[in-house]
Design a protein around this motif. Sequence first.
Motif, mmCIF file in Angstrom:
data_model
loop_
_atom_site.group_PDB
_atom_site.id
_atom_site.type_symbol
_atom_site.label_atom_id
_atom_site.label_comp_id
_atom_site.label_asym_id
_atom_site.label_seq_id
_atom_site.Cartn_x
_atom_site.Cartn_y
_atom_site.Cartn_z
ATOM 1 N N ARG A 88 -10.821 -13.868 4.403
ATOM 2 C CA ARG A 88 -12.181 -13.968 3.855
ATOM 3 C C ARG A 88 -13.225 -14.038 4.973
ATOM 4 N N THR A 89 -12.928 -14.782 6.024
ATOM 5 C CA THR A 89 -13.869 -14.908 7.134
ATOM 6 C C THR A 89 -14.040 -13.579 7.851
ATOM 7 N N ILE A 90 -12.940 -12.918 8.142
ATOM 8 C CA ILE A 90 -13.015 -11.619 8.812
ATOM 9 C C ILE A 90 -13.764 -10.618 7.936
ATOM 10 N N THR A 91 -13.491 -10.642 6.635
ATOM 11 C CA THR A 91 -14.180 -9.738 5.715
ATOM 12 C C THR A 91 -15.680 -9.966 5.760
ATOM 13 N N LYS A 92 -16.091 -11.230 5.723
ATOM 14 C CA LYS A 92 -17.519 -11.537 5.728
ATOM 15 C C LYS A 92 -18.179 -11.042 7.011
ATOM 16 N N ILE A 134 -16.072 0.407 6.864
ATOM 17 C CA ILE A 134 -15.814 0.092 5.454
ATOM 18 C C ILE A 134 -14.392 0.506 5.071
ATOM 19 N N VAL A 135 -13.979 1.699 5.493
ATOM 20 C CA VAL A 135 -12.615 2.165 5.198
ATOM 21 C C VAL A 135 -11.588 1.259 5.885
ATOM 22 N N ALA A 136 -11.837 0.920 7.150
ATOM 23 C CA ALA A 136 -10.917 0.048 7.883
ATOM 24 C C ALA A 136 -10.833 -1.328 7.225
ATOM 25 N N LEU A 137 -11.954 -1.826 6.738
ATOM 26 C CA LEU A 137 -11.941 -3.113 6.044
ATOM 27 C C LEU A 137 -11.127 -3.033 4.763
ATOM 28 N N GLY A 138 -11.253 -1.938 4.042
ATOM 29 C CA GLY A 138 -10.451 -1.754 2.831
ATOM 30 C C GLY A 138 -8.964 -1.730 3.146
ATOM 31 N N ILE A 139 -8.583 -1.039 4.206
ATOM 32 C CA ILE A 139 -7.171 -0.992 4.613
ATOM 33 C C ILE A 139 -6.696 -2.384 5.013
ATOM 34 N N TYR A 140 -7.517 -3.090 5.783
ATOM 35 C CA TYR A 140 -7.170 -4.449 6.194
ATOM 36 C C TYR A 140 -6.997 -5.359 4.981
ATOM 37 N N GLN A 141 -7.918 -5.255 4.018
ATOM 38 C CA GLN A 141 -7.831 -6.075 2.800
ATOM 39 C C GLN A 141 -6.532 -5.799 2.060
ATOM 40 N N THR A 146 -1.318 -7.763 0.577
ATOM 41 C CA THR A 146 0.104 -7.489 0.344
ATOM 42 C C THR A 146 0.975 -8.482 1.105
ATOM 43 N N ILE A 147 0.618 -8.752 2.350
ATOM 44 C CA ILE A 147 1.388 -9.705 3.158
ATOM 45 C C ILE A 147 1.295 -11.107 2.559
#
Length: 155
Positions: A88-92, A134-141, A146-147
Amino acid sequence: MEKMFNIIFSGVHLIAALILIALSLIIMGWSAYDVIIHFGKATEIIPLMLQSVGAIIISAAIIDVAQYMMEEEVFKNKELRDPEEARRTITKIIVIITIAVSIEGLVYIFKAGTNDLTLLLYPALLIVVSAILIVALGIYQKLSATIERVEKENP
């Protein structure tokens, strides 16, 4: 000895966070002041307002980083980090950076559009970089969710 170092480093993080907050507030105030002072000049106001919005968004990102420093490095036990909380922090932070990069690209597009069209390469690259973020954030999310799900199923 370890406890003393933790206290010293927590103090350093607290001072750094307070300095970041103070500088961010100065940037916000200066940006608003700059817009108010130049408000009568119609030809310069839109790019100046966009630039001020970008500066304020960057300041907000800096305040978020300072808040994170205070929460994680000063107030919380550094050993008790939750992967979901980190996600959540990284996403923000990435969302704020993406918004800042996008706004900066828009500011430069307006400047380049009024001056010289050959200067549009840099702002176009900024917009492309924000899209990649934005795409990289979606992949990271997706990967981190999943993990987290696998870790909850197999403790």
